[in-house]
Design an enzyme around this catalytic site. Structure first.
Site, mmCIF file in Angstrom:
data_model
loop_
_atom_site.group_PDB
_atom_site.id
_atom_site.type_symbol
_atom_site.label_atom_id
_atom_site.label_comp_id
_atom_site.label_asym_id
_atom_site.label_seq_id
_atom_site.Cartn_x
_atom_site.Cartn_y
_atom_site.Cartn_z
ATOM 1 N N CYS A 65 0.828 -1.005 0.065
ATOM 2 C CA CYS A 65 0.104 -0.012 -0.055
ATOM 3 C C CYS A 65 0.749 1.288 -0.155
ATOM 4 C CB CYS A 65 -0.732 0.145 1.278
ATOM 5 S SG CYS A 65 -1.739 -1.579 1.323
ATOM 6 N N ARG A 86 2.478 2.413 -7.764
ATOM 7 C CA ARG A 86 2.759 0.989 -7.143
ATOM 8 C C ARG A 86 1.383 -0.011 -7.342
ATOM 9 N NH1 ARG A 86 6.095 2.241 -1.981
ATOM 10 N NH2 ARG A 86 4.699 0.574 -0.939
ATOM 11 N N TRP A 105 -3.789 -1.897 -1.212
ATOM 12 C CA TRP A 105 -3.347 -2.933 -2.316
ATOM 13 C C TRP A 105 -3.972 -4.171 -1.523
ATOM 14 C CZ3 TRP A 105 -2.161 -4.299 -7.223
ATOM 15 C CH2 TRP A 105 -1.839 -5.589 -7.382
ATOM 16 N N ASN A 154 0.049 -0.676 6.039
ATOM 17 C CA ASN A 154 0.714 -1.286 5.007
ATOM 18 C C ASN A 154 1.162 -2.563 5.617
ATOM 19 O OD1 ASN A 154 1.672 -2.306 2.613
ATOM 20 N ND2 ASN A 154 3.680 -1.104 2.649
ATOM 21 N N GLY A 155 0.814 -3.927 5.072
ATOM 22 C CA GLY A 155 1.317 -5.032 5.833
ATOM 23 C C GLY A 155 0.183 -5.945 6.272
ATOM 24 N N GLU A 215 11.138 -21.034 -18.210
ATOM 25 C CA GLU A 215 11.197 -19.474 -17.703
ATOM 26 C C GLU A 215 12.217 -18.870 -18.131
ATOM 27 O OE1 GLU A 215 8.563 -17.893 -16.889
ATOM 28 O OE2 GLU A 215 9.396 -16.188 -15.908
ATOM 29 N N LYS A 254 11.589 -15.248 -20.279
ATOM 30 C CA LYS A 254 12.204 -13.848 -19.722
ATOM 31 C C LYS A 254 12.956 -13.431 -20.921
ATOM 32 C CE LYS A 254 10.111 -12.882 -17.152
ATOM 33 N NZ LYS A 254 8.999 -13.868 -16.904
ATOM 34 N N GLU A 265 11.315 -12.197 -24.118
ATOM 35 C CA GLU A 265 10.273 -11.417 -23.910
ATOM 36 C C GLU A 265 10.715 -9.714 -23.504
ATOM 37 O OE1 GLU A 265 7.136 -11.450 -20.681
ATOM 38 O OE2 GLU A 265 8.351 -12.508 -19.765
ATOM 39 N N HIS A 311 17.481 -35.674 -29.602
ATOM 40 C CA HIS A 311 16.368 -35.644 -30.341
ATOM 41 C C HIS A 311 16.011 -34.902 -31.237
ATOM 42 C CE1 HIS A 311 15.941 -39.616 -27.862
ATOM 43 N NE2 HIS A 311 15.805 -38.697 -27.183
ATOM 44 N N LYS A 336 0.793 -6.298 -19.575
ATOM 45 C CA LYS A 336 0.992 -6.711 -18.451
ATOM 46 C C LYS A 336 -0.140 -7.738 -18.252
ATOM 47 C CE LYS A 336 2.600 -7.673 -14.665
ATOM 48 N NZ LYS A 336 4.025 -8.782 -14.534
HETATM 49 C C1 AGP Z 1 5.372 -13.267 -17.819
HETATM 50 O O1 AGP Z 1 6.670 -12.428 -17.863
HETATM 51 C C2 AGP Z 1 4.550 -12.588 -19.088
HETATM 52 N N1 AGP Z 1 4.297 -11.371 -18.981
HETATM 53 C C3 AGP Z 1 3.347 -13.422 -19.383
HETATM 54 O O2 AGP Z 1 3.772 -14.951 -19.861
HETATM 55 C C4 AGP Z 1 2.232 -13.854 -18.115
HETATM 56 O O3 AGP Z 1 2.913 -14.625 -17.256
HETATM 57 C C5 AGP Z 1 0.874 -14.390 -18.604
HETATM 58 O O4 AGP Z 1 0.383 -13.342 -19.562
HETATM 59 C C6 AGP Z 1 0.056 -14.677 -17.569
HETATM 60 O O5 AGP Z 1 -0.426 -13.650 -16.732
HETATM 61 P P1 AGP Z 1 -1.006 -13.919 -15.428
HETATM 62 O O6 AGP Z 1 -0.236 -14.569 -14.511
HETATM 63 O O7 AGP Z 1 -1.596 -12.563 -14.866
HETATM 64 O O8 AGP Z 1 -2.193 -14.520 -15.857
#
Ligand code: AGP
Length: 616
Positions: free
Chosen positions: A2, A27, A77, A103-104, A489, A493, A496, A512, A611
């Site tokens: 928060c 935030r 939050w 906050n917390g 992952e 990272k 993207e 393979h 996002k």
């Molecule tokens: C992760 O770095 C990406 N931004 C993307 O793969 C994300 O994880 C995916 O869109 C799922 O989002 P969510 O966890 O909000 O459902």
């Protein structure tokens, strides 16, 4: 996390509070509110608060004259209690004489609330914060004595609470005073002539002063227009960490980090601590919200895990933990594929839906399909009151705090931790583990934040390594068992945020086909931590080395033998095999970050990405 702002001085407080909350908007939050001490002759505490954006609050304030010169403001939050007007901060005591923002998480708020209700206190919200307002208000008879009495009442209340907090209190009987305190949640004080300020974040103060003082854990600050006094919880004089800020507002929002992503990578130890807070009640692991009875879990015959992107990778790790600890069969599915393959679902099937935002269209649709087939849905989400959380039968919140960067980092590691807590929760219900076994795992989890901090000791080495990889035509990531989701992952990272071609493979699959891609000097990142598949991974490293690859190994501290096989080694502390993913992903997050910055990419807002993907 928060946002907190406080002011006492000679200027109208509400303008400064709203300005400060606007600075903290980045935030992320779901509601906002202010409390101002108004009326010179007969002071009152006026509270105005609203769910939604600051604009909702501003609309109300434009029509409400609050002329006081002392006040506190808050952007919430949610962690306990859905986002709503009634759950917004500030919260007041029974008589409305004081107001608190927080906050917390107060881990023991439920038992304190029961004690207060038994004493006749009535509550207006579902929050843990309101409990502290009533605890302080209990001392109201003495509060007429002024600021010291208010500080004594706050100290007495805080000695009762467990958990992390940053709190600020105003009271009509000390009209120009704010009393504040913190434990494991940030609170910074601002010094200037004729006024005193406080904020959860330096960014909220910089517009007014660069002479700041970080309050330390279990310290109590008394702010008046004449200055700030600091004591410990027993009332003994003390001092915070005073310094001059040399950041501008933009940099301060990132707390000195160049990008939100790097800030959020570094926030992971603290986020893991939040995820673990208050997870056991009466000696048992507890979910946040559960509209199911234990039998639903005891008789489950299968678990599907559905998610997208990074959340899907967290789900892959969950499979190992759920099968190993809870002994339930698990299938992990990409959410956008799940409902189109007509999966076999029964009332004894549990579908675990993972989503940081709780708003991803594909994951919501998968969860809705599961419910339509009468399966039980458990949500793992970072957003209290999100669509996924509201529609699930049970919820476990990751509590990572707002994640601003598009590339998910702290949400990922807290998802893994929450999922492993879910696995232990099911194991205890289904008696698949002895109590001392799951309690031992909880203790190992509690050590993770400190162990993760150690990984950051190699950050500069990782940055140097990134510079040697940044211009490669591809980067491969290979892993086995729980190393495989981390390989995937790490590749996600990197691709993207740097737009480099990066791909993760099961290490055993290289021969393979994918091994045909290996070029002289081509980088291959191998997850090679201690465990029952390490020997196999070393063989795979030898395979790619024999074809000219440059190998970067993520290994367990003390494993010097790996240096005979890999060109570069990044070490992580030794932990239980199923806990490694939360540590081994950190070097890969940092590697991706430093490669992307080396290439001049827009790290926080990569091209083509959002996002939250709210469309199918
Ligand atoms: C992760 O770095 C990406 N931004 C993307 O793969 C994300 O994880 C995916 O869109 C799922 O989002 P969510 O966890 O909000 O459902």
């Amino acid at each position: 996390m928060c946002g907190i702002i406080g002011y006492t001085g000679t200027a109208p407080a509400v303008d400064i509070l709203m300005q400060g909350l606007a600075t903290l908007e980045y935030r992320g939050y779901d509601s906002a509110g202010v409390a101002v001490v108004t009326g010179n002759g007969n002071p009152r505490v006026r509270v105005v608060k609203r769910a939604g954006k600051l604009s909702n609050l501003r609309e109300i304030l434009d029509g409400t004259w609050l002329e006081g010169r002392t006040g506190v403001g808050h952007t919430r939050w949610a962690t306990h209690g859905e986002p709503s007007d009634r759950n917004s901060h500030p919260h007041q005591d029974s008589d409305g004489d004081l107001a608190v923002i927080h906050n917390g998480i107060f881990e023991n708020f439920a038992e304190l609330k029961s004690e207060l209700i038994a004493d006749g206190h009535e509550f207006a919200s579902d929050t843990d914060t309101e409990v502290i307002a009533h605890l302080i208000g209990r001392h109201s008879d003495g509060l007429a004595r002024g600021p010291e009495a208010l500080a004594d009442a706050v100290r007495a209340a805080l000695r009762r609470v467990e958990g992390a907090f940053a709190v600020a209190v105003v009271d009509r009987r000390s009209p120009d005073t704010i009393v504040a305190s913190r434990r494991e949640a940030p609170l910074v004080l601002g010094h200037l002539d004729g006024a005193s300020l406080l904020s959860s974040d330096v960014a909220g103060l910089i517009r007014y002063t660069r002479d700041v003082e970080a309050l330390l854990d279990d310290q109590v600050a008394i702010l008046t227009p004449q200055g700030i006094t600091i004591t410990d919880l027993d009332g003994n004089r003390s001092e915070g960490h005073r310094y001059t800020v040399d950041w501008d507002v933009d940099v301060a929002e990132k707390q000195g980090y160049e990008h939100f992503m790097l800030k959020e990578i570094h926030e992971q130890p603290a986020a893991l601590r939040e995820t673990l807070l208050g997870r056991t009640r009466d000696g048992r692991i507890a979910l946040d919200e559960q509209r199911l009875d234990d039998d639903d879990f005891c008789h489950l015959d299968k678990v599907y895990v559905v998610a997208c992107g990074t959340s899907f990778h967290a789900g892959m790790v969950a499979k190992y933990a759920l099968e190993h600890w809870a002994r339930v069969p698990v299938e992990v599915e990409i959410a956008s594929e799940f409902r189109y393959r007509d999966p076999i679902l029964t009332p004894h099937t549990v579908v675990v839906a993972i989503s940081q935002s709780g708003e991803t269209a594909d994951t919501l649709a998968a969860a809705a399909h599961a419910r339509a087939q009468r399966a039980k849905v458990v949500a793992i989400s970072n957003v209290v009151g999100s669509s996924l959380a509201r529609e699930a039968d049970a919820v476990l919140y990751t509590r990572a705090g707002p994640e601003i960067a598009v590339a998910s980092t702290k949400a990922f590691t807290t998802q893994i931790l929450a999922l492993e807590l879910l696995a232990l929760f099911l194991a205890q219900l289904r008696r698949a583990m002895f109590p001392e076994e799951w309690q031992d795992q909880l203790q190992r989890m509690a050590a993770l934040p400190e162990l993760m901090e150690q990984v950051f000791g190699q950050e500069s080495a990782i940055r140097q390594l990134a510079a040697t990889v940044a211009h490669a035509s591809y980067v491969m990531f290979v892993g086995r068992q729980v190393g495989l989701p981390i390989a995937l992952e790490g590749a996600l990272k990197l691709k993207e945020i740097s737009y480099l071609h990066a791909e993760g493979f099961p290490a055993g699959e290289m021969k393979h086909g994918p091994i045909a891609l290996i070029e002289q000097g081509g980088p291959v990142v191998a997850l090679a931590t201690a465990g029952h598949v390490r020997g196999k991974i070393v063989s795979n490293i030898q395979e790619v080395k024999a074809r000219g690859a440059t190998v970067i190994a993520i290994a367990t501290e003390g494993d010097t033998e790996i240096k005979a096989h890999a060109d570069h080694v990044i070490y992580v502390p030794e932990v239980h095999e199923l806990l490694y993913p939360m540590l081994t992903v950190v070097p890969l997050q940092l590697l991706a970050y430093f490669i992307a910055t080396e290439l001049g990419c827009d790290v926080d807002q990569p091209r083509n990405l959002a996002k939250t993907v709210t469309v199918e």
